[in-house]
Motif scaffolding. Structure first.
Motif, PDB file in Angstrom:
ATOM      1  N   ALA A   1     -50.990  76.002 -27.190  1.00 43.62           N
ATOM      2  CA  ALA A   1     -50.213  76.487 -28.122  1.00 43.62           C
ATOM      3  C   ALA A   1     -51.592  75.769 -29.693  1.00 43.62           C
ATOM      4  CB  ALA A   1     -49.302  77.319 -28.603  1.00 43.62           C
ATOM      5  N   VAL A   2     -51.428  74.764 -29.050  1.00 47.31           N
ATOM      6  CA  VAL A   2     -52.579  73.932 -30.243  1.00 47.31           C
ATOM      7  C   VAL A   2     -53.914  74.283 -29.992  1.00 47.31           C
ATOM      8  CG1 VAL A   2     -53.491  71.726 -30.516  1.00 47.31           C
ATOM      9  CG2 VAL A   2     -50.830  72.246 -30.106  1.00 47.31           C
ATOM     10  N   THR A   3     -54.102  75.019 -28.650  1.00 46.27           N
ATOM     11  CA  THR A   3     -55.923  74.470 -28.736  1.00 46.27           C
ATOM     12  C   THR A   3     -56.041  76.049 -29.165  1.00 46.27           C
ATOM     13  OG1 THR A   3     -56.379  72.967 -26.869  1.00 46.27           O
ATOM     14  CG2 THR A   3     -57.797  75.283 -27.683  1.00 46.27           C
ATOM     15  N   VAL A   4     -55.350  77.242 -29.084  1.00 44.13           N
ATOM     16  CA  VAL A   4     -55.440  78.807 -29.496  1.00 44.13           C
ATOM     17  C   VAL A   4     -55.321  78.737 -31.067  1.00 44.13           C
ATOM     18  CG1 VAL A   4     -55.075  81.028 -29.590  1.00 44.13           C
ATOM     19  CG2 VAL A   4     -54.546  79.872 -27.056  1.00 44.13           C
ATOM     20  N   THR A   5     -54.423  78.149 -31.897  1.00 39.65           N
ATOM     21  CA  THR A   5     -54.293  77.977 -32.519  1.00 39.65           C
ATOM     22  C   THR A   5     -54.668  77.283 -33.502  1.00 39.65           C
ATOM     23  OG1 THR A   5     -51.656  77.868 -32.659  1.00 39.65           O
ATOM     24  CG2 THR A   5     -52.214  77.708 -34.539  1.00 39.65           C
ATOM     25  N   ARG A   6     -55.449  76.775 -33.613  1.00 43.00           N
ATOM     26  CA  ARG A   6     -56.502  75.482 -34.002  1.00 43.00           C
ATOM     27  C   ARG A   6     -58.199  76.858 -33.769  1.00 43.00           C
ATOM     28  NH1 ARG A   6     -55.407  69.109 -32.597  1.00 43.00           N
ATOM     29  NH2 ARG A   6     -54.253  69.378 -34.381  1.00 43.00           N
ATOM     30  N   ARG A   7     -58.074  77.054 -33.109  1.00 41.56           N
ATOM     31  CA  ARG A   7     -59.274  78.569 -32.659  1.00 41.56           C
ATOM     32  C   ARG A   7     -59.331  79.556 -33.716  1.00 41.56           C
ATOM     33  NH1 ARG A   7     -60.831  77.883 -26.294  1.00 41.56           N
ATOM     34  NH2 ARG A   7     -61.268  75.555 -26.789  1.00 41.56           N
ATOM     35  N   ALA A   8     -58.441  79.354 -33.583  1.00 45.20           N
ATOM     36  CA  ALA A   8     -58.059  81.175 -34.245  1.00 45.20           C
ATOM     37  C   ALA A   8     -58.060  80.926 -35.822  1.00 45.20           C
ATOM     38  CB  ALA A   8     -56.620  82.168 -34.135  1.00 45.20           C
ATOM     39  N   LEU A   9     -57.509  80.089 -36.493  1.00 48.08           N
ATOM     40  CA  LEU A   9     -57.967  79.498 -37.479  1.00 48.08           C
ATOM     41  C   LEU A   9     -59.446  78.857 -38.108  1.00 48.08           C
ATOM     42  CD1 LEU A   9     -54.692  77.242 -38.032  1.00 48.08           C
ATOM     43  CD2 LEU A   9     -54.988  79.541 -39.083  1.00 48.08           C
ATOM     44  N   ALA A  10     -60.151  78.769 -37.316  1.00 46.45           N
ATOM     45  CA  ALA A  10     -60.923  78.073 -37.430  1.00 46.45           C
ATOM     46  C   ALA A  10     -62.076  79.276 -37.545  1.00 46.45           C
ATOM     47  CB  ALA A  10     -61.813  77.392 -35.522  1.00 46.45           C
ATOM     48  N   GLY A  11     -61.938  80.364 -36.620  1.00 43.84           N
ATOM     49  CA  GLY A  11     -62.410  81.656 -36.980  1.00 43.84           C
ATOM     50  C   GLY A  11     -62.601  82.270 -37.740  1.00 43.84           C
ATOM     51  N   ARG A  12     -61.087  81.908 -39.030  1.00 45.95           N
ATOM     52  CA  ARG A  12     -60.585  82.461 -40.193  1.00 45.95           C
ATOM     53  C   ARG A  12     -61.469  82.583 -41.493  1.00 45.95           C
ATOM     54  NH1 ARG A  12     -54.981  83.323 -41.446  1.00 45.95           N
ATOM     55  NH2 ARG A  12     -55.753  84.101 -43.267  1.00 45.95           N
ATOM     56  N   ARG A  13     -61.913  80.354 -41.061  1.00 46.65           N
ATOM     57  CA  ARG A  13     -62.370  80.401 -42.021  1.00 46.65           C
ATOM     58  C   ARG A  13     -63.433  80.616 -42.584  1.00 46.65           C
ATOM     59  NH1 ARG A  13     -59.941  74.564 -40.713  1.00 46.65           N
ATOM     60  NH2 ARG A  13     -57.374  74.570 -41.058  1.00 46.65           N
ATOM     61  N   ARG A  14     -64.791  80.489 -41.238  1.00 45.88           N
ATOM     62  CA  ARG A  14     -65.796  81.215 -41.268  1.00 45.88           C
ATOM     63  C   ARG A  14     -65.974  82.077 -42.563  1.00 45.88           C
ATOM     64  NH1 ARG A  14     -67.716  80.081 -34.745  1.00 45.88           N
ATOM     65  NH2 ARG A  14     -66.627  78.117 -34.128  1.00 45.88           N
TER      66      ARG A  14
END
Length: 158
Positions: free
Chosen positions: A145-158
């Motif tokens: 959950a931590v890994t997927v959430t961080r990746r999802a949020l990093a994708g939104r910031r680009r």
């Protein structure tokens, strides 16, 4: 020698000051305790509802408690990333949702009781399987959950 009221004792160089109201250990903590209690009641009620909807037969694998704990661990993983990396949450959100709701929803005590019941009912293989599976699945759920959430949020910031 001790002085019975050191806050009232003055020195020749310093005037005697009246004592200020002593801060209670509950000052500022009342709202936090209230939010944890309210959240805990909601989380525990949800867990109880899940146990009533999906009862487990005696000696069977405690699937309801297993999934409640795994889902709760996944949600806490998402929640912690969101409130630490994304959202400046109000100071009562974490006690209410993290400690209260998710603390009341997930359950170490029922997990331990389930294991003891399985052992008492002479189902040691199921008990130890449940013990290992819950621990493994809960830790994996948080990490994932931590890994997927961080990746999802990093994708939104680009």
């Amino acid at each position: 020698m001790t002085v019975p009221h050191p806050e009232r004792v003055g020195t020749p160089d310093a005037p005697v000051r009246p004592s200020a109201r002593r801060a209670s250990s509950w000052d500022g903590q009342g709202p936090v305790v209230a939010m944890v209690a309210l959240g805990g009641a909601l989380g525990a009620t949800a867990r109880y509802g899940a146990a009533r909807l999906w009862p487990v037969e005696a000696g069977g694998f405690p699937w309801t408690t297993f999934w409640v704990n795994v889902v709760g661990c996944a949600v806490i993983g998402v929640f912690m990333v969101v409130i630490t990396d994304v959202w400046a949450a109000h100071r009562l959100v974490r006690p209410f949702f993290g400690t209260g709701v998710l603390g009341g929803f997930t359950t170490f005590s029922t997990y331990a009781v389930d294991i003891q019941r399985l052992l008492d009912g002479e189902h040691p293989a199921t008990a130890f399987g449940y013990l290992a599976a819950t621990l493994s699945a809960a830790l994996t759920a948080v990490w994932l959950a931590v890994t997927v959430t961080r990746r999802a949020l990093a994708g939104r910031r680009r």
